[in-house]
Design an enzyme around this catalytic site. Sequence first.
Site, PDB file in Angstrom:
ATOM      1  N   PHE A   1     -20.475  13.523 -25.458  1.00  0.00           N
ATOM      2  CA  PHE A   1     -20.007  12.636 -26.521  1.00  0.00           C
ATOM      3  C   PHE A   1     -19.734  11.221 -26.029  1.00  0.00           C
ATOM      4  O   PHE A   1     -19.773  10.276 -26.802  1.00  0.00           O
ATOM      5  CB  PHE A   1     -18.746  13.208 -27.185  1.00  0.00           C
ATOM      6  CG  PHE A   1     -17.586  13.377 -26.240  1.00  0.00           C
ATOM      7  CD1 PHE A   1     -17.415  14.557 -25.539  1.00  0.00           C
ATOM      8  CD2 PHE A   1     -16.669  12.354 -26.048  1.00  0.00           C
ATOM      9  CE1 PHE A   1     -16.349  14.721 -24.657  1.00  0.00           C
ATOM     10  CE2 PHE A   1     -15.599  12.503 -25.181  1.00  0.00           C
ATOM     11  CZ  PHE A   1     -15.444  13.688 -24.480  1.00  0.00           C
TER      12      PHE A   1
ATOM     13  N   LYS B   1      -1.462   7.445 -22.614  1.00  0.00           N
ATOM     14  CA  LYS B   1      -0.961   7.889 -23.912  1.00  0.00           C
ATOM     15  C   LYS B   1       0.570   7.870 -23.960  1.00  0.00           C
ATOM     16  O   LYS B   1       1.157   7.407 -24.924  1.00  0.00           O
ATOM     17  CB  LYS B   1      -1.480   9.297 -24.217  1.00  0.00           C
ATOM     18  CG  LYS B   1      -2.981   9.332 -24.437  1.00  0.00           C
ATOM     19  CD  LYS B   1      -3.494  10.737 -24.588  1.00  0.00           C
ATOM     20  CE  LYS B   1      -3.839  11.062 -26.009  1.00  0.00           C
ATOM     21  NZ  LYS B   1      -5.124  10.523 -26.443  1.00  0.00           N
TER      22      LYS B   1
ATOM     23  N   ARG C   1     -14.658  14.164 -33.426  1.00  0.00           N
ATOM     24  CA  ARG C   1     -14.042  15.284 -32.718  1.00  0.00           C
ATOM     25  C   ARG C   1     -14.557  16.549 -33.386  1.00  0.00           C
ATOM     26  O   ARG C   1     -13.905  17.157 -34.212  1.00  0.00           O
ATOM     27  CB  ARG C   1     -12.511  15.223 -32.755  1.00  0.00           C
ATOM     28  CG  ARG C   1     -11.914  14.027 -32.077  1.00  0.00           C
ATOM     29  CD  ARG C   1     -11.677  14.161 -30.581  1.00  0.00           C
ATOM     30  NE  ARG C   1     -12.829  14.065 -29.724  1.00  0.00           N
ATOM     31  CZ  ARG C   1     -12.751  13.743 -28.419  1.00  0.00           C
ATOM     32  NH1 ARG C   1     -11.612  13.472 -27.846  1.00  0.00           N
ATOM     33  NH2 ARG C   1     -13.836  13.707 -27.674  1.00  0.00           N
TER      34      ARG C   1
ATOM     35  N   ASP D   1       0.596  20.073 -20.497  1.00  0.00           N
ATOM     36  CA  ASP D   1      -0.088  18.786 -20.616  1.00  0.00           C
ATOM     37  C   ASP D   1       0.823  17.917 -21.473  1.00  0.00           C
ATOM     38  O   ASP D   1       0.951  18.128 -22.686  1.00  0.00           O
ATOM     39  CB  ASP D   1      -1.468  18.959 -21.267  1.00  0.00           C
ATOM     40  CG  ASP D   1      -2.226  17.628 -21.372  1.00  0.00           C
ATOM     41  OD1 ASP D   1      -1.564  16.573 -21.496  1.00  0.00           O
ATOM     42  OD2 ASP D   1      -3.462  17.639 -21.346  1.00  0.00           O
TER      43      ASP D   1
ATOM     44  N   TYR E   1       0.847  -1.202   0.000  1.00  0.00           N
ATOM     45  CA  TYR E   1       0.000   0.000   0.000  1.00  0.00           C
ATOM     46  C   TYR E   1       0.879   1.247   0.000  1.00  0.00           C
ATOM     47  O   TYR E   1       0.617   2.217  -0.694  1.00  0.00           O
ATOM     48  CB  TYR E   1      -0.912   0.015   1.232  1.00  0.00           C
ATOM     49  CG  TYR E   1      -1.931   1.109   1.165  1.00  0.00           C
ATOM     50  CD1 TYR E   1      -3.142   0.912   0.519  1.00  0.00           C
ATOM     51  CD2 TYR E   1      -1.680   2.369   1.711  1.00  0.00           C
ATOM     52  CE1 TYR E   1      -4.071   1.932   0.419  1.00  0.00           C
ATOM     53  CE2 TYR E   1      -2.589   3.395   1.617  1.00  0.00           C
ATOM     54  CZ  TYR E   1      -3.795   3.174   0.974  1.00  0.00           C
ATOM     55  OH  TYR E   1      -4.709   4.187   0.874  1.00  0.00           O
TER      56      TYR E   1
ATOM     57  N   PHE F   1      -8.494  20.551 -24.163  1.00  0.00           N
ATOM     58  CA  PHE F   1      -8.902  19.172 -24.362  1.00  0.00           C
ATOM     59  C   PHE F   1     -10.234  19.012 -23.615  1.00  0.00           C
ATOM     60  O   PHE F   1     -10.500  19.750 -22.669  1.00  0.00           O
ATOM     61  CB  PHE F   1      -7.835  18.181 -23.857  1.00  0.00           C
ATOM     62  CG  PHE F   1      -8.244  16.759 -24.120  1.00  0.00           C
ATOM     63  CD1 PHE F   1      -8.323  16.290 -25.415  1.00  0.00           C
ATOM     64  CD2 PHE F   1      -8.627  15.910 -23.085  1.00  0.00           C
ATOM     65  CE1 PHE F   1      -8.768  14.997 -25.686  1.00  0.00           C
ATOM     66  CE2 PHE F   1      -9.064  14.617 -23.346  1.00  0.00           C
ATOM     67  CZ  PHE F   1      -9.138  14.163 -24.645  1.00  0.00           C
ATOM     68  N   THR F   2     -11.060  18.053 -24.051  1.00  0.00           N
ATOM     69  CA  THR F   2     -12.423  17.943 -23.503  1.00  0.00           C
ATOM     70  C   THR F   2     -12.441  17.871 -21.961  1.00  0.00           C
ATOM     71  O   THR F   2     -13.131  18.653 -21.306  1.00  0.00           O
ATOM     72  CB  THR F   2     -13.125  16.692 -24.067  1.00  0.00           C
ATOM     73  OG1 THR F   2     -12.266  15.570 -23.885  1.00  0.00           O
ATOM     74  CG2 THR F   2     -13.453  16.846 -25.540  1.00  0.00           C
TER      75      THR F   2
HETATM   76  N1  F0G Z   1      -4.944  15.579 -21.942  1.00  0.00           N
HETATM   77  C1  F0G Z   1      -4.877  15.194 -23.228  1.00  0.00           C
HETATM   78  C2  F0G Z   1      -4.115  16.013 -24.214  1.00  0.00           C
HETATM   79  C3  F0G Z   1      -5.492  13.995 -23.632  1.00  0.00           C
HETATM   80  O1  F0G Z   1      -5.419  13.631 -24.914  1.00  0.00           O
HETATM   81  C4  F0G Z   1      -6.198  13.231 -22.674  1.00  0.00           C
HETATM   82  C5  F0G Z   1      -6.890  12.008 -23.061  1.00  0.00           C
HETATM   83  C6  F0G Z   1      -6.239  13.673 -21.345  1.00  0.00           C
HETATM   84  C7  F0G Z   1      -5.589  14.856 -21.017  1.00  0.00           C
HETATM   85  C8  F0G Z   1      -6.966  12.912 -20.288  1.00  0.00           C
HETATM   86  O2  F0G Z   1      -6.256  11.777 -19.941  1.00  0.00           O
HETATM   87  O3  F0G Z   1      -7.787   9.881 -20.543  1.00  0.00           O
HETATM   88  O4  F0G Z   1      -5.865   9.552 -18.971  1.00  0.00           O
HETATM   89  O5  F0G Z   1      -7.845  10.846 -18.280  1.00  0.00           O
HETATM   90  N2  F0G Z   1      -7.135  11.682 -24.252  1.00  0.00           N
HETATM   91  C9  F0G Z   1      -7.784  10.465 -24.693  1.00  0.00           C
HETATM   92  C10 F0G Z   1      -8.023  10.511 -26.179  1.00  0.00           C
HETATM   93  C11 F0G Z   1      -9.012  10.126 -23.915  1.00  0.00           C
HETATM   94  O6  F0G Z   1      -8.682   9.585 -26.677  1.00  0.00           O
HETATM   95  O7  F0G Z   1      -7.565  11.413 -26.886  1.00  0.00           O
HETATM   96  P1  F0G Z   1      -6.978  10.436 -19.420  1.00  0.00           P
END
Ligand code: F0G
Length: 487
Positions: A460, A271, A394, A228, A85, A137-138
């Site tokens: 989405f 990623k 997108r 990021d 842990y 980013f979303t």
């Molecule tokens: N920032 C960027 C630039 C991303 O592309 C993503 C995720 C995140 C933050 C969030 O990270 O998914 O680990 O919580 N991108 C994925 C995509 C979901 O399909 O482009 P996460």
Amino acid sequence: MKTNGTAPIKFYNGNQIPVELHKVRIVQKLHLKPIEERLTAIEKGGYNTFLLNTEDIFLDMLTDSGTNAMSDNQASSMLRADDAYSGSQSYYRMENALREVFGKHYILPAHQGRAAENVISKVFIKEGDVIPTNYHFTTTMAHIEINGGKVLEIYTDEAIKIKSDHPFKGNIDINRLKNVIKEYGAEKIPFIRLEASTNLIGGQPFSMANMREVREIADKHNIMVVLDASLIGENAWFIKQREEEFKNTHIKDILLEMCAISDLLYFSSRKVTSTRGGGICTNDKDIYMKLRDLIPLYEGFLTYGGMSVREIEAMAVGLYETTDDTIICQSPSFINYAVNELDKAGIPVVTPAGALGCHVDAMGFLPHVPQEEYPAGALASALFIISGCRGMERGTISSVRDENGKDILADMELLRLAFPRRVFTLSQTMFLLDRLQWLYDNRGLVGGLKFVEEPPVLRFFMGRLAPVSDWPQKLAAKFKEDFGDSL
Ligand code: F0G
């Protein structure tokens, strides 16, 4: 200026094709089902490719998130995971890897990228703040807004042009940044956010020169720079390919310089490597102390942060692999190939080729589908029906509504076809291109979509849609006419 992203292998006959710099030793069976079954599957999934089952999918190009292929070294590292842990040896190996690869001393683990965004936004953003960024980013935007902040997109004019040969469409517009600081005042700007290989505009990188300029301005006004770093390896690869000063610099050193420019960086390990997880890294003890206490609250103890120790081990190895040109070039090389082939065929696609995926311009592909009927979503459904290839919308479906309930139309309507690292072969890529060509030649058959079930946040992901007419059936009938019993 060199703008291609191909692995540095020349062919005697002048061909420009990507070469796999790895061999395939573990494989997974794929399913290519008859078109009737794909038609049923997309209907069941509410014409939302997120809601499909992989059993119905041939090439899963939804995302590179958590889907990059693992290396033999990553897989074998998982066997030595130290279950504990707190104080796990696995964690310290990952901490060392992050210190070496990103050059940051203080590390906070998180279960994925958006979890890091949650913690950073909670600590640094207050009601009325603004966050200038090269592009949102979303999940980032959702976290900034939930905490009372507003995203200000200060990209250059080049960023949202579909066709361009600008090598760094992910750059921040420096004059706009200066104006934003003048207009809002530095006290309203907790940080400037730079996203490596800017996802939503087509995986487009920024240059080191731009990053340095942002740093200079931030220093003048005492504003933090947040990076990021979810797609940092690919951005570093493009800097090496496209920025003269770095053509002989090792990726490892480019990464270190990029990270050194930021006060704080966070990443999605899904990623950067191929394992679930993420984290926040800084060299500033004050920043670390401000964030630290939220990690056990939301993520887990400081030595696992919501990840399993097996994932932590594989992440450590994956981080070192990010500094290897022959690994990091794989996804950009395939994307470069696909983009060039589509461009040659006159199929509208974002250029130059970027990271993460090949981005088809749905408004150019389907000019007869109004943006209010979600052309990128319609194109994603149509491609799945005729090929079993799953991409991601997108565009406006990934956007939000304004206070009057009207869609805020996206700057671009893109169908993203992700190329996770080392997953697809060249012949599979050629299959995709062939089906895209057929779809383009029959594009008049594709119609729009409308929402039938619309969640209020990040719609989405779980939203359900329906076609505005019986176009999916007509499209499938034409496919049968042309291809007979072929899958
Ligand atoms: N920032 C960027 C630039 C991303 O592309 C993503 C995720 C995140 C933050 C969030 O990270 O998914 O680990 O919580 N991108 C994925 C995509 C979901 O399909 O482009 P996460």
